[in-house]
Design a protein around this motif. Sequence first.
Motif, PDB file in Angstrom:
ATOM      1  N   LYS A   1       0.325  -0.876  -0.123  1.00  0.00           N
ATOM      2  CA  LYS A   1      -0.091   0.113   0.211  1.00  0.00           C
ATOM      3  C   LYS A   1       0.639   1.520  -0.099  1.00  0.00           C
ATOM      4  O   LYS A   1       0.423   2.341  -0.950  1.00  0.00           O
ATOM      5  N   ARG A   2       2.479   1.057   1.089  1.00  0.00           N
ATOM      6  CA  ARG A   2       2.618   2.235   0.828  1.00  0.00           C
ATOM      7  C   ARG A   2       3.429   2.811  -0.871  1.00  0.00           C
ATOM      8  O   ARG A   2       3.706   3.726  -0.667  1.00  0.00           O
ATOM      9  N   THR A   3       3.214   1.899  -1.494  1.00  0.00           N
ATOM     10  CA  THR A   3       4.466   2.203  -2.795  1.00  0.00           C
ATOM     11  C   THR A   3       3.162   3.202  -3.733  1.00  0.00           C
ATOM     12  O   THR A   3       3.664   4.022  -4.425  1.00  0.00           O
ATOM     13  N   GLU A   4       1.845   2.685  -2.863  1.00  0.00           N
ATOM     14  CA  GLU A   4       1.005   4.093  -4.626  1.00  0.00           C
ATOM     15  C   GLU A   4       1.070   5.214  -4.247  1.00  0.00           C
ATOM     16  O   GLU A   4       1.189   6.694  -5.101  1.00  0.00           O
ATOM     17  N   LYS A   5       2.317   5.697  -2.656  1.00  0.00           N
ATOM     18  CA  LYS A   5       2.357   7.276  -2.853  1.00  0.00           C
ATOM     19  C   LYS A   5       3.060   8.257  -4.072  1.00  0.00           C
ATOM     20  O   LYS A   5       3.957   8.931  -4.001  1.00  0.00           O
ATOM     21  N   HIS A   6       3.881   6.819  -4.622  1.00  0.00           N
ATOM     22  CA  HIS A   6       5.190   7.124  -5.609  1.00  0.00           C
ATOM     23  C   HIS A   6       4.516   7.377  -6.703  1.00  0.00           C
ATOM     24  O   HIS A   6       5.288   7.998  -7.903  1.00  0.00           O
ATOM     25  N   VAL A   7       3.699   7.981  -7.565  1.00  0.00           N
ATOM     26  CA  VAL A   7       2.989   7.324  -8.771  1.00  0.00           C
ATOM     27  C   VAL A   7       1.376   8.622  -8.365  1.00  0.00           C
ATOM     28  O   VAL A   7       0.559   8.466  -7.238  1.00  0.00           O
ATOM     29  N   GLY A   8       1.481  10.128  -8.838  1.00  0.00           N
ATOM     30  CA  GLY A   8       0.891  11.141  -8.520  1.00  0.00           C
ATOM     31  C   GLY A   8      -0.836  10.650  -9.272  1.00  0.00           C
ATOM     32  O   GLY A   8      -0.789   9.470 -10.283  1.00  0.00           O
ATOM     33  N   ASP A   9      -1.722  11.278  -8.456  1.00  0.00           N
ATOM     34  CA  ASP A   9      -3.283  10.580  -8.886  1.00  0.00           C
ATOM     35  C   ASP A   9      -3.814  12.177  -9.040  1.00  0.00           C
ATOM     36  O   ASP A   9      -4.583  12.622  -7.620  1.00  0.00           O
ATOM     37  N   PRO A  10      -3.842  13.036 -10.381  1.00  0.00           N
ATOM     38  CA  PRO A  10      -4.996  14.502 -10.247  1.00  0.00           C
ATOM     39  C   PRO A  10      -5.693  14.228  -9.964  1.00  0.00           C
ATOM     40  O   PRO A  10      -6.255  15.631  -9.495  1.00  0.00           O
ATOM     41  N   ASN A  11      -6.871  13.175  -9.834  1.00  0.00           N
ATOM     42  CA  ASN A  11      -7.597  12.639  -9.293  1.00  0.00           C
ATOM     43  C   ASN A  11      -8.482  12.248  -8.035  1.00  0.00           C
ATOM     44  O   ASN A  11      -8.849  13.280  -6.965  1.00  0.00           O
ATOM     45  N   LYS A  12      -7.114  13.174  -7.156  1.00  0.00           N
ATOM     46  CA  LYS A  12      -6.886  12.714  -5.820  1.00  0.00           C
ATOM     47  C   LYS A  12      -6.340  13.931  -5.285  1.00  0.00           C
ATOM     48  O   LYS A  12      -5.987  14.734  -4.748  1.00  0.00           O
ATOM     49  N   GLY A  13      -6.197  14.974  -6.487  1.00  0.00           N
ATOM     50  CA  GLY A  13      -5.922  16.684  -6.101  1.00  0.00           C
ATOM     51  C   GLY A  13      -4.305  16.524  -5.935  1.00  0.00           C
ATOM     52  O   GLY A  13      -3.591  17.596  -6.092  1.00  0.00           O
ATOM     53  N   SER A  14      -3.420  15.906  -6.378  1.00  0.00           N
ATOM     54  CA  SER A  14      -1.994  15.707  -6.750  1.00  0.00           C
ATOM     55  C   SER A  14      -1.869  16.901  -8.497  1.00  0.00           C
ATOM     56  O   SER A  14      -2.236  16.129  -8.926  1.00  0.00           O
ATOM     57  N   ALA A  15      -0.521  17.290  -8.059  1.00  0.00           N
ATOM     58  CA  ALA A  15      -0.220  17.319  -9.293  1.00  0.00           C
ATOM     59  C   ALA A  15       0.630  16.987 -10.497  1.00  0.00           C
ATOM     60  O   ALA A  15       0.942  17.207 -11.110  1.00  0.00           O
ATOM     61  N   ALA A  16       0.570  15.949  -9.856  1.00  0.00           N
ATOM     62  CA  ALA A  16       1.741  14.612 -10.644  1.00  0.00           C
ATOM     63  C   ALA A  16       2.554  15.074 -11.498  1.00  0.00           C
ATOM     64  O   ALA A  16       3.069  15.124 -12.008  1.00  0.00           O
ATOM     65  N   LYS A  17       3.293  16.246 -10.835  1.00  0.00           N
ATOM     66  CA  LYS A  17       4.446  16.546 -10.736  1.00  0.00           C
ATOM     67  C   LYS A  17       5.428  16.192 -11.847  1.00  0.00           C
ATOM     68  O   LYS A  17       6.139  16.066 -13.045  1.00  0.00           O
ATOM     69  N   ARG A  18       5.690  14.430 -11.096  1.00  0.00           N
ATOM     70  CA  ARG A  18       6.469  13.755 -11.665  1.00  0.00           C
ATOM     71  C   ARG A  18       6.246  13.041 -13.179  1.00  0.00           C
ATOM     72  O   ARG A  18       6.982  12.450 -14.153  1.00  0.00           O
ATOM     73  N   LEU A  19       4.739  13.038 -12.678  1.00  0.00           N
ATOM     74  CA  LEU A  19       4.770  11.880 -14.442  1.00  0.00           C
ATOM     75  C   LEU A  19       4.304  13.533 -15.303  1.00  0.00           C
ATOM     76  O   LEU A  19       4.672  13.042 -16.416  1.00  0.00           O
ATOM     77  N   ASN A  20       4.051  14.678 -15.383  1.00  0.00           N
ATOM     78  CA  ASN A  20       4.250  15.327 -16.339  1.00  0.00           C
ATOM     79  C   ASN A  20       5.652  15.508 -16.898  1.00  0.00           C
ATOM     80  O   ASN A  20       5.119  15.838 -18.263  1.00  0.00           O
ATOM     81  N   MET A  21       6.797  15.337 -15.812  1.00  0.00           N
ATOM     82  CA  MET A  21       7.778  15.325 -16.281  1.00  0.00           C
ATOM     83  C   MET A  21       8.121  14.948 -17.430  1.00  0.00           C
ATOM     84  O   MET A  21       8.310  15.251 -18.421  1.00  0.00           O
ATOM     85  N   MET A  22       7.662  13.497 -17.392  1.00  0.00           N
ATOM     86  CA  MET A  22       7.823  12.493 -17.738  1.00  0.00           C
ATOM     87  C   MET A  22       7.657  12.685 -19.150  1.00  0.00           C
ATOM     88  O   MET A  22       7.866  12.230 -19.985  1.00  0.00           O
ATOM     89  N   LEU A  23       5.815  12.824 -19.107  1.00  0.00           N
ATOM     90  CA  LEU A  23       5.192  12.962 -20.441  1.00  0.00           C
ATOM     91  C   LEU A  23       6.223  14.504 -21.154  1.00  0.00           C
ATOM     92  O   LEU A  23       6.728  14.055 -22.473  1.00  0.00           O
TER      93      LEU A  23
END
Length: 254
Positions: free
Chosen positions: A149-171
């Motif tokens: 469960k703890r691993t989920e925090k390492h991938v952002g989710d916009p639907n849960k309010g995250s800016a998902a900076k790291r995935l947007n950078m990858m994209l």
Amino acid sequence: MNLTDLKEFLDEKVVLYNRPDFILTDPIQIPHYFTLKEDIEISAFLTATIAWGNRKMIINNARKLMQLMDDAPYDFILNHAESDLERFNGFVHRTFNADDLRFFITSIKNIYLNHQGMETVFQKYLTETSTQLAIHEFKKLFFSLEHPKRTEKHVGDPNKGSAAKRLNMMLRWLVRSNHTGVDFGIWKSIPTSALSCPLDVHSGNVARKLGLLTRKQNDAKALAELDISLRKLDPIDPVKYDFALFGLGAFENF
């Protein structure tokens, strides 16, 4: 500063920072070690995943991670034996540890074997104007296997309010054209017009000082606001201004 002057100012900064010299101090240098499409996108995803904190530490740990996969991440992920995962014992970057990494490798393998690869997953859920739903759906698929469960925090989710900076950078790395030798342009199925800025402390603070952003938190709502502002400056390639905003903050203390 009116919109025309602001665009001219930021366009100049894009030219200043969107060039090969930028790579020397940026984590994007890690996927630049590779030429195979799958190696580039896997190394980009893993590097972006640990891209928080000291930049030198990020680069060093990402380089170590590639070496642990024999500098052939795609081949390693598809063909490793269970015993090969023991080599990651002791790997850690801040709160990202060996248990997280082992699951990431297992899940990435699932995506390539059963879902035609990462680009296909993102493209499937793309909307005309945004990649944020695609990021949300990617995370759902990524954690569809049994996982800590703890691993989920390492991938952002916009639907849960995250800016998902790291995935947007990858994209940004994988989608934007490689005409300056910085980004890669290997994901042809996603238009640059749908990309969002990797919103972090530097880009957020500069955006606020320039009047592009009013929300104080660097979250999904702030990213949506910044998207609107940057699309006014360039609706075709809004995320190019990441170079300007980040450079002004990180290198010029704007």
